[in-house]
Scaffold this active site. Structure first.
Site, short mmCIF file in Angstrom:
data_model
loop_
_atom_site.label_atom_id
_atom_site.label_comp_id
_atom_site.label_asym_id
_atom_site.label_seq_id
_atom_site.Cartn_x
_atom_site.Cartn_y
_atom_site.Cartn_z
N HIS A 195 0.82 -1.21 0.00
CA HIS A 195 0.00 0.00 0.00
C HIS A 195 0.86 1.26 0.00
O HIS A 195 1.80 1.40 0.80
CB HIS A 195 -0.94 0.00 1.21
CG HIS A 195 -1.97 1.08 1.15
ND1 HIS A 195 -3.12 0.95 0.43
CD2 HIS A 195 -2.01 2.31 1.70
CE1 HIS A 195 -3.86 2.04 0.54
NE2 HIS A 195 -3.19 2.90 1.31
N HIS A 252 -4.20 4.89 10.72
CA HIS A 252 -3.17 5.91 10.87
C HIS A 252 -3.75 7.15 11.55
O HIS A 252 -4.97 7.36 11.56
CB HIS A 252 -2.57 6.30 9.51
CG HIS A 252 -3.57 6.79 8.50
ND1 HIS A 252 -4.46 5.96 7.86
CD2 HIS A 252 -3.81 8.04 8.03
CE1 HIS A 252 -5.20 6.65 7.03
NE2 HIS A 252 -4.84 7.93 7.12
N ASP A 291 -5.20 17.71 9.64
CA ASP A 291 -6.54 17.16 9.44
C ASP A 291 -6.57 16.50 8.06
O ASP A 291 -5.72 16.76 7.21
CB ASP A 291 -7.60 18.26 9.51
CG ASP A 291 -7.82 18.77 10.93
OD1 ASP A 291 -7.11 18.32 11.84
OD2 ASP A 291 -8.69 19.64 11.11
N HIS A 320 -7.62 6.93 12.59
CA HIS A 320 -8.73 6.47 11.76
C HIS A 320 -8.20 5.43 10.78
O HIS A 320 -7.00 5.26 10.61
CB HIS A 320 -9.41 7.63 11.02
CG HIS A 320 -8.56 8.28 9.98
ND1 HIS A 320 -7.59 9.20 10.27
CD2 HIS A 320 -8.56 8.16 8.63
CE1 HIS A 320 -7.01 9.63 9.17
NE2 HIS A 320 -7.57 9.00 8.14
#
Length: 384
Positions: free
Chosen positions: A261, A298, A304, A334
């Site tokens: 990834h 992560h 943000d 998240h």
């Protein structure tokens, strides 16, 4: 940006330039950062300074509802209210001192001109089509187009339908292509996910030699002021330089993939001071035999993360609709929703498209954002 020339210009800058009728053309330097930033030179039929009147300013400052946010949130863009007027339709959901972002759902074409006198603008066409008309030429746009409009550009938008939706970013700093993709001459490098051929410059339009009363709405410091000028602002007979609006379609972004990834910076498309813009596009998934295509959990400690979902089916999220925004505050972990990681294993490709904005200073939430929030999102990672 690269050098571009359109229409008629004199052989030497800052010299006499006249029409075939022996009338003077009037030169204008159009640029930023004093005389240091990138710029263009425009040549007008009439003096571009002929103000007839100035109206009272109208306050358009976003109304802040949440000053400090640590809560993961989802905003349902489908529920943002359309408006007839182009500027009234601009509903900002998240802001900080570097940028404002939200949605615009205008129903009607502009019957006035507009200039943002302090912010570069990014308009991403989620749906609809039309023409961005500017004083240096026109850009036709359709679904998937990023329109990059430098501060100070005078423009109109002509809509071809009443279902147009823009994702809007106003940036207090210039919006550029990523520096790491350019060499010392400014050329995009061979390993860049797009190149100069993908960047579309304005089409030259014959100048408007008209006198009368022309309304230009000027935005500065969260106010819009009506200026009436005596001549048509699109009277440019020619221009050249590095400072101009352009478009780039998200489907011309060539995704960078790998055996495992890849992190979000491989999707970066634009950058400005204290934020980046990324394009998540249809791509092959990771091809290591034990790869997990879903993103790992992560926490962006220093930024943000905002995602605007624009096309396709989103592998890492459950219950996502097109036009949704998700906001993951810096420092809060998240990752994929329950089941998404497992579903992704063995998948070969994705057809998803999303625009991501990562601001490096915390975002404030507006009253418009809370009107369309899905309050269940913050607990959506709970396993049943």
């Amino acid at each position: 940006m690269r050098y571009h020339q359109s229409g008629n210009i004199p052989q030497k800058r800052h010299t006499i330039f006249k029409s075939p009728e022996d009338k003077f053309y009037y030169e204008q330097l159009f640029g930023t950062e004093g005389f240091h930033g990138i710029s263009s030179l425009l040549y007008h039929i009439h003096r571009p300074t002929q103000i007839k009147s100035i109206g009272e300013p109208k306050d358009v400052a976003p109304k802040i509802a949440v000053e400090k946010n640590v809560t993961p949130r989802m905003f349902k863009g489908m529920n943002v209210t359309p408006e007839d007027d182009f500027m009234d339709s601009r509903k900002f959901l998240m802001v900080n001192n570097d940028l404002k972002m939200g949605l615009s759902k205008p129903r009607k074409s502009m019957d006035y001109f507009y200039k943002n006198a302090e912010c570069d603008e990014l308009l991403y066409a989620h749906s609809g089509s039309g023409i961005l008309k500017t004083f240096v030429g026109n850009l036709e746009f359709s679904v998937g187009d990023y329109l990059i409009i430098p501060r100070g550009t005078i423009y109109q938008v002509e809509l071809h339908s009443d279902d147009t939706v823009f994702f809007v970013v106003e940036s207090h700093s210039p919006i550029y292509t990523p520096k790491r993709y350019r060499n010392e001459f400014g050329q995009l490098l061979e390993h860049s996910p797009f190149c100069e051929r993908d960047i579309i410059t304005p089409t030259f339009v014959e100048p408007k030699d008209e006198k009368g009363e022309f309304l230009i709405k000027v935005k500065k410091e969260n106010q819009i002021t009506d200026f009436i000028y005596a001549t048509h602002p699109f009277d440019v007979v020619g221009w050249d330089g590095y400072f101009y609006p352009y478009k780039f379609n998200i489907k011309n972004f060539e995704p960078i993939t790998g055996r495992i990834h890849q992190p979000p910076p491989v999707h970066q498309t634009f950058e400005a001071h204290n934020f980046v813009v990324c394009s998540f596009c249809a791509r092959m998934y990771d091809y290591h035999p034990q790869a997990i295509p879903a993103p790992y959990n992560h926490s962006n400690i220093d930024s943000d993360e905002v995602l605007f979902y624009t096309e396709g089916d989103f592998m890492s999220r459950n219950h996502i609709d097109l036009m949704d925004f998700t906001l993951h505050p810096g420092g809060i972990v998240h990752g994929p929703h329950p089941g998404a990681m497992e579903r992704s294993i063995g998948k070969k490709f994705t057809e998803e498209y999303a625009v991501m904005v990562d601001p490096f200073r915390p975002l404030k939430l507006t009253e418009e954002a809370l009107k369309v929030e899905d309050p269940t999102y913050k607990t959506s990672w709970l396993e049943e």
